[in-house]
Design a protein around this motif. Structure first.
Motif, short mmCIF file in Angstrom:
data_model
loop_
_atom_site.label_atom_id
_atom_site.label_comp_id
_atom_site.label_asym_id
_atom_site.label_seq_id
_atom_site.Cartn_x
_atom_site.Cartn_y
_atom_site.Cartn_z
N ASN A 7 -63.78 -8.47 6.82
CA ASN A 7 -62.64 -9.19 6.25
C ASN A 7 -63.10 -10.12 5.13
O ASN A 7 -64.31 -10.33 4.93
CB ASN A 7 -61.85 -9.95 7.32
N GLN A 15 -62.89 -13.35 4.72
CA GLN A 15 -63.60 -14.56 5.14
C GLN A 15 -65.08 -14.26 5.42
O GLN A 15 -65.96 -15.01 5.00
CB GLN A 15 -62.94 -15.16 6.38
N GLN A 16 -65.34 -13.16 6.10
CA GLN A 16 -66.72 -12.77 6.36
C GLN A 16 -67.46 -12.50 5.06
O GLN A 16 -68.62 -12.89 4.88
CB GLN A 16 -66.75 -11.53 7.25
N THR A 25 -67.01 -13.76 2.10
CA THR A 25 -67.32 -14.96 1.34
C THR A 25 -68.26 -15.91 2.09
O THR A 25 -68.97 -16.69 1.47
CB THR A 25 -66.03 -15.71 0.96
N GLU A 26 -68.27 -15.84 3.43
CA GLU A 26 -69.11 -16.76 4.19
C GLU A 26 -70.52 -16.24 4.42
O GLU A 26 -71.46 -17.04 4.57
CB GLU A 26 -68.45 -17.06 5.54
N ARG A 71 -69.22 -16.02 -3.54
CA ARG A 71 -70.09 -15.60 -2.45
C ARG A 71 -71.46 -16.23 -2.65
O ARG A 71 -71.87 -16.52 -3.79
CB ARG A 71 -70.20 -14.08 -2.37
#
Length: 331
Positions: free
Chosen positions: A187, A189-190, A192-193, A230
């Motif tokens: 997803n 969020q994953q 970018t994190e 990112r």
């Protein structure tokens, strides 16, 4: 200076020095040892009555006289080479010619295994020299004849070169097969994190107006347009080390899907769609007008088209320049 007193090999050595600015590298370029190359330069200096090259901190710098005659020597050698090649009909089954191709290491992964298998069957004497140069030097290499063909996503060559589309591609994400936080889907969020690897080829460092950009640059520009960021934990100039790094870390990498498909047999990585719609990009082969009519490079371009083109389409005559093959005038 009497041209009859000049050995043609001396002009070849001179041209190599103009390109390399280093005696050892110039010798390697033309198949001469360092002492033989130095001897050739000594003879040329005597004939020309000029030092031709003087030693500076960065290597060997051409004198004003060498700079004046350099373009004429290179053009003359190119005309002679073209004449010799045209005089003998090109037969791929018998030829021992070596072609020089500009490829990234991603391109090496995609094209070379299949290409070499094909050449072994139809042209066993043909040799390939794969060149990896900064992207801003591609134009110079094709114009000078140092490269016969360039293949890849190369928007910097959009003007002034013949070009033929091979296929369209898109990006995917690769991660370790047993990644502790990423399962069967990825997803936003994953994405970018998590921390990423960026493949940053020489000469293609990301900038907003990068003309000689790579597919990595294309993704960075698109993420910026979406307002996404990112964390790049590692930048590497080559792809070859990336699978081992993925297997040993929790890093992510975004690469073209064509390369990812070739990596599918590797059990320690998995391929996931990106969590956003990224633009497709076109992979093409590019060549200069100087090699457009050459039978050998024409054959090589046909091999690339036969092996890698998405759709087989007839190549139009040069006068029409329609369809898959086009040349854009230099603005």
């Amino acid at each position: 200076m009497n041209i009859e007193s000049i050995d043609l090999n001396l002009l070849v050595a001179f041209d190599a020095m103009m390109q390399e600015r280093n005696v050892t590298r110039a010798g390697q370029r033309v198949g001469l040892s360092q002492p033989s190359m130095s001897h050739a330069l000594t003879r040329l200096r005597q004939l020309c009555g000029d030092p031709l090259f003087v030693r500076v901190k960065s290597g060997m710098e051409p004198t004003p006289f060498a700079l004046r005659i350099g373009p004429s020597v290179r053009a003359g050698l190119a005309v002679l080479q073209a004449g010799l090649e045209e005089a003998v009909a090109f037969d791929p089954a018998r030829s021992e010619r070596t072609f020089q191709i500009l490829l990234s290491d991603l391109g090496e992964v995609v094209y070379l295994p299949r290409l070499m298998r094909h050449l072994k069957q139809v042209a066993p004497g043909i040799g390939l020299r794969i060149l990896q140069l900064p992207r801003e030097r591609y134009r110079e290499a094709l114009e000078s004849g140092d490269a016969d063909l360039a293949v890849g996503f190369l928007p910097g060559l959009a003007a002034g070169f013949y070009q033929q589309r091979l296929f369209s591609d898109y990006h995917v994400c690769l991660v370790r097969a047993d990644h502790p936080r990423i399962g069967a889907t990825l997803n936003l969020q994953q994405f970018t994190e998590e921390s990423h690897i960026m493949i940053e080829p020489a000469g293609s460092r990301y900038s907003r107006a990068a003309l000689h950009c790579s597919t990595t640059t294309l993704i960075e520009q698109y993420l910026e347009k979406l307002g996404l960021r990112r964390h790049i934990a590692l930048r590497v100039p080559h792809f070859t080390i990336v699978p081992d790094i993925l297997a040993a870390t929790e890093l992510l990498v975004v690469i073209p899907s064509t390369v990812a498909r070739l990596m599918m047999p590797l059990r320690h990585v998995k391929t996931l769609p990106l969590p956003f719609e990224a633009p497709e990009f076109e992979v093409k082969q590019f060549w200069h007008e100087r090699s457009h009519q050459d039978d050998g490079t024409r054959w090589l371009r046909g091999v690339f088209a036969d092996l890698f083109m998405e759709r087989r389409m007839p190549v139009p005559a040069p006068q029409s320049l329609q369809g898959q093959v086009s040349v854009v005038a230099v603005s």
